[in-house]
Design an enzyme around this catalytic site. Structure first.
Site, PDB file in Angstrom:
ATOM      1  N   CYS A  54       0.817  -1.229   0.000  1.00 55.97           N
ATOM      2  CA  CYS A  54       0.000   0.000   0.000  1.00 55.97           C
ATOM      3  C   CYS A  54       0.847   1.274   0.000  1.00 55.97           C
ATOM      4  CB  CYS A  54      -0.944   0.003   1.194  1.00 55.97           C
ATOM      5  SG  CYS A  54      -2.089  -1.375   1.161  1.00 55.97           S
ATOM      6  N   HIS A 100      -3.478   7.603   2.019  1.00 57.49           N
ATOM      7  CA  HIS A 100      -3.809   6.238   1.602  1.00 57.49           C
ATOM      8  C   HIS A 100      -5.217   5.924   2.101  1.00 57.49           C
ATOM      9  CE1 HIS A 100      -3.796   2.053   0.892  1.00 57.49           C
ATOM     10  NE2 HIS A 100      -3.539   1.674   2.138  1.00 57.49           N
ATOM     11  N   ASN A 148      -9.921  -0.015  -0.426  1.00 59.11           N
ATOM     12  CA  ASN A 148      -8.467   0.096  -0.390  1.00 59.11           C
ATOM     13  C   ASN A 148      -7.902  -0.518  -1.674  1.00 59.11           C
ATOM     14  OD1 ASN A 148      -5.736  -0.096   0.087  1.00 59.11           O
ATOM     15  ND2 ASN A 148      -5.929  -0.935   2.156  1.00 59.11           N
TER      16      ASN A 148
HETATM   17  N1  ACO Z   1     -18.322  -8.266   8.938  1.00 54.86           N
HETATM   18  C1  ACO Z   1     -18.841  -8.512  10.157  1.00 54.86           C
HETATM   19  N2  ACO Z   1     -18.084  -8.827  11.218  1.00 54.86           N
HETATM   20  C2  ACO Z   1     -16.751  -8.883  11.035  1.00 54.86           C
HETATM   21  C3  ACO Z   1     -16.141  -8.643   9.780  1.00 54.86           C
HETATM   22  C4  ACO Z   1     -16.989  -8.336   8.709  1.00 54.86           C
HETATM   23  N3  ACO Z   1     -16.526  -8.064   7.475  1.00 54.86           N
HETATM   24  N4  ACO Z   1     -14.810  -8.779   9.914  1.00 54.86           N
HETATM   25  C5  ACO Z   1     -14.569  -9.077  11.188  1.00 54.86           C
HETATM   26  N5  ACO Z   1     -15.744  -9.138  11.872  1.00 54.86           N
HETATM   27  C6  ACO Z   1     -15.950  -9.444  13.260  1.00 54.86           C
HETATM   28  C7  ACO Z   1     -14.829 -10.221  13.880  1.00 54.86           C
HETATM   29  O1  ACO Z   1     -14.971 -11.603  13.635  1.00 54.86           O
HETATM   30  C8  ACO Z   1     -15.012  -9.877  15.342  1.00 54.86           C
HETATM   31  O2  ACO Z   1     -16.030 -10.667  15.858  1.00 54.86           O
HETATM   32  P1  ACO Z   1     -15.917 -11.262  17.371  1.00 54.86           P
HETATM   33  O3  ACO Z   1     -15.856 -10.037  18.243  1.00 54.86           O
HETATM   34  O4  ACO Z   1     -17.153 -12.053  17.486  1.00 54.86           O
HETATM   35  O5  ACO Z   1     -14.666 -12.056  17.381  1.00 54.86           O
HETATM   36  C9  ACO Z   1     -15.520  -8.448  15.306  1.00 54.86           C
HETATM   37  O6  ACO Z   1     -16.020  -8.222  13.994  1.00 54.86           O
HETATM   38  C10 ACO Z   1     -14.466  -7.420  15.600  1.00 54.86           C
HETATM   39  O7  ACO Z   1     -13.354  -7.717  14.799  1.00 54.86           O
HETATM   40  P2  ACO Z   1     -12.060  -6.866  14.861  1.00 54.86           P
HETATM   41  O8  ACO Z   1     -11.041  -7.428  13.914  1.00 54.86           O
HETATM   42  O9  ACO Z   1     -11.676  -6.686  16.294  1.00 54.86           O
HETATM   43  O10 ACO Z   1     -12.610  -5.496  14.295  1.00 54.86           O
HETATM   44  P3  ACO Z   1     -11.921  -4.091  14.272  1.00 54.86           P
HETATM   45  O11 ACO Z   1     -12.709  -3.117  15.005  1.00 54.86           O
HETATM   46  O12 ACO Z   1     -10.468  -4.173  14.561  1.00 54.86           O
HETATM   47  O13 ACO Z   1     -12.082  -3.730  12.729  1.00 54.86           O
HETATM   48  C11 ACO Z   1     -10.766  -3.668  10.732  1.00 54.86           C
HETATM   49  C12 ACO Z   1     -11.485  -4.532  11.743  1.00 54.86           C
HETATM   50  C13 ACO Z   1     -11.778  -2.811  10.003  1.00 54.86           C
HETATM   51  C14 ACO Z   1     -10.037  -4.562   9.735  1.00 54.86           C
HETATM   52  C15 ACO Z   1      -9.767  -2.757  11.481  1.00 54.86           C
HETATM   53  O14 ACO Z   1      -8.989  -3.498  12.368  1.00 54.86           O
HETATM   54  C16 ACO Z   1      -8.882  -2.024  10.549  1.00 54.86           C
HETATM   55  O15 ACO Z   1      -9.313  -1.197   9.781  1.00 54.86           O
HETATM   56  N6  ACO Z   1      -7.574  -2.260  10.604  1.00 54.86           N
HETATM   57  C17 ACO Z   1      -6.665  -1.624   9.712  1.00 54.86           C
HETATM   58  C18 ACO Z   1      -6.336  -2.601   8.701  1.00 54.86           C
HETATM   59  C19 ACO Z   1      -6.318  -2.060   7.328  1.00 54.86           C
HETATM   60  O16 ACO Z   1      -6.712  -0.974   7.023  1.00 54.86           O
HETATM   61  N7  ACO Z   1      -5.823  -2.926   6.461  1.00 54.86           N
HETATM   62  C20 ACO Z   1      -5.751  -2.631   5.093  1.00 54.86           C
HETATM   63  C21 ACO Z   1      -4.442  -3.040   4.557  1.00 54.86           C
HETATM   64  S1  ACO Z   1      -3.129  -2.253   5.342  1.00 54.86           S
HETATM   65  C22 ACO Z   1      -3.259  -0.722   4.990  1.00 54.86           C
HETATM   66  O17 ACO Z   1      -3.643  -0.403   3.898  1.00 54.86           O
HETATM   67  C23 ACO Z   1      -2.920   0.228   6.043  1.00 54.86           C
END
Ligand code: ACO
Length: 329
Positions: A115, A252, A282
Site C-alpha cells: 500500500c 492512503h 483500499n
Molecule cells: N463483517 C462482520 N463482522 C466482522 C467482519 C466483517 N466483514 N470482519 C470481522 N468481523 C468481526 C470479527 O470476527 C469480530 O467478531 P468477534 O468479536 O465475534 O470475534 C468483530 O467483527 C471485531 O473484529 P475486529 O477485527 O476486532 O474489528 P476491528 O474493530 O479491529 O475492525 C478492521 C477490523 C476494520 C479490519 C480494522 O482493524 C482495521 O481497519 N484495521 C486496519 C487494517 C487495514 O486498514 N488494512 C488494510 C491493509 S493495510 C493498509 O492499507 C494500512
C-alpha cells in the site's frame, strides 16, 4: 551545477467498470453494509473483469495522466509501476505498460511496497530525475488486489478493490520562480519485524502459489495511526512547514477511521482531506494517485496547491511526500 527537481505535471486514474456494493458482499460472507461502513467507511469497490489485468488498468491511467500533462510518449524515459499484483511473476508490469504506450527509450520496472508502493515509486522516480538520469517519468500505482483475497475471509475481503492511478513527473531546474513547486521531499520507512501482521501466504519462491492476504487488523490499525502520524510530522519539519500550510492531505485510503485520525492529529479540517474510500475501498498502491486524481478532476486540487501524501502497508512499509502541484505559470 544547477539543482534539478521533479514537477508533478499530470495525473490520471482508471477504475474497472464493475461495482460491487457491501450488500452484494453480504451474500458471499457473513457481513453487513452496516458493519463495513461503521468500521471502515467503505460502501463499494470496483472489481476488474476476468480478462482485465493490472497492466490494462495501469495503461488506461497512464494515458489519462499523459493527456493531462500534454506530453507525448516520446518524451517519457522512465516508467515505474507500483504493484503487489503484477500480471506475471516476470517480466515487470512496467515493461508491458511501456510497450503498450509505445515508449521505446529509458527504463521501466516495478516496485513492491504494497500500500506504500506509490510513495516509494514516486521517491525512486524523483531521485532518477534529480540526478539527471531521467527527464520525464510516469509513476503508476495499479492493482488487481481482489485477485489475492480469500473470499471466504470476511475480515479481509470486504476491505479492498481494484484500480489504477498515475502521475507524470517532469524534471526542471530549481529557480527563483520554481523553487516552491514540485516534489519538495519524500520520506520512506520500513520495519521488517512487523512482516507477520500483514502478508500473503504464498509466493513464487515459498509455495509456488500466489497466496491470499492475511492480516491482524487491530495490529495494522495501531501501527498505521502511529507511523503515519510520525512520518507526516517528519515531512512537515523537514520543510519547516506546519499543518496549516497544507492545502490538501491525500492519504492512503485504507480505513476512514485512520484517515480521520490523521486529520485530527494534524488539526486539519476534514474539508482539506481527499477521501474516496467509500467508493474505491483500499486499492493498495493505486489508492493515493487515485485519490489525487479525484481531487484534481473535481477541481478541488489545482495548480500551485501544496499536497501531502501518506501511505502505509505490508512490510511494514510507509512514507510521506510533500508536493506543490504543477508548475508556475
Ligand atoms: N463483517 C462482520 N463482522 C466482522 C467482519 C466483517 N466483514 N470482519 C470481522 N468481523 C468481526 C470479527 O470476527 C469480530 O467478531 P468477534 O468479536 O465475534 O470475534 C468483530 O467483527 C471485531 O473484529 P475486529 O477485527 O476486532 O474489528 P476491528 O474493530 O479491529 O475492525 C478492521 C477490523 C476494520 C479490519 C480494522 O482493524 C482495521 O481497519 N484495521 C486496519 C487494517 C487495514 O486498514 N488494512 C488494510 C491493509 S493495510 C493498509 O492499507 C494500512
Amino acid at each position: 551545477m544547477n539543482i534539478r527537481r521533479s514537477f508533478l505535471v499530470g495525473c490520471g486514474a482508471y477504475l474497472p467498470q464493475r461495482i460491487v456494493d457491501n450488500d452484494e458482499l453480504a451474500e458471499l460472507v457473513d457481513t453487513s453494509n452496516d458493519w463495513i461502513v461503521k468500521r471502515t467507511g467503505i460502501m463499494q469497490r470496483h472489481i476488474a473483469a476476468e480478462e482485465e489485468l493490472t497492466s490494462d488498468l495501469a495503461i488506461n491511467a497512464a494515458q489519462k495522466a499523459l493527456a493531462k500533462a500534454s506530453l507525448s510518449v516520446d518524451e517519457i524515459d522512465l516508467i515505474v509501476v507500483a504493484t503487489t499484483t503484477p500480471d506475471d511473476t516476470f517480466p515487470s508490469t512496467a515493461t508491458k505498460v511501456q510497450a503498450a504506450l509505445g515508449v521505446n527509450k529509458g527504463a521501466a520496472f516495478d516496485i513492491q511496497a504494497v500500500c506504500a508502493g506509490f510513495v516509494y515509486a514516486l521517491t525512486v522516480a524523483d531521485n532518477f530525475i534529480k540526478t539527471g538520469q531521467s527527464n520525464n517519468a510516469l509513476v503508476i500505482g495499479a492493482e488487481t488486489f481482489t485477485r489475492i483475497l480469500d473470499w471466504s475471509d470476511r475480515s479481509t475481503c470486504v476491505l479492498f478493490g481494484d484500480g489504477a492511478g498515475a502521475v507524470v513527473l517532469s524534471g526542471g531546474e530549481i529557480t527563483e520562480k520554481t523553487k516552491n513547486y514540485g516534489i519538495l521531499s519524500t520520506h520512506l520507512h520500513s520495519d521488517g519485524r512487523q512482516r507477520d501482521i500483514l502478508y500473503v501466504d504464498g509466493g513464487p519462491s515459498s509455495t509456488g502459489t500466489v497466496g491470499n492476504v492475511r492480516m491482524s487488523g487491530k495490529e495494522v490499525y495501531k501501527h498505521a495511526v502511529a507511523k503515519l502520524g510520525e512520518v507526516i510530522e517528519e515531512a512537515l519539519n523537514y520543510n519547516k512547514l506546519s499543518a496549516s500550510d497544507i492545502d490538501w492531505l491525500v492519504p492512503h485510503q485504507a480505513n476512514r477511521r485512520i484517515i480521520d485520525s490523521m486529520a485530527r492529529k494534524m488539526h486539519l479540517p476534514i474539508e482539506k482531506v481527499i477521501c474516496c474510500i467509500e467508493k474505491h475501498a483500499n486499492t493498495s498502491a493505486a489508492s493515493v494517485p487515485l485519490a489525487l486524481s479525484v481531487g484534481m478532476d473535481d477541481g478541488r486540487i489545482s495548480n500551485g496547491d501544496l499536497v501531502l501524501f501518506e501511505a502505509i502497508g505490508g512490510g511494514l512499509a510507509w512514507g510521506a511526500g510533500l508536493v506543490r502541484i504543477g508548475e508556475p505559470v
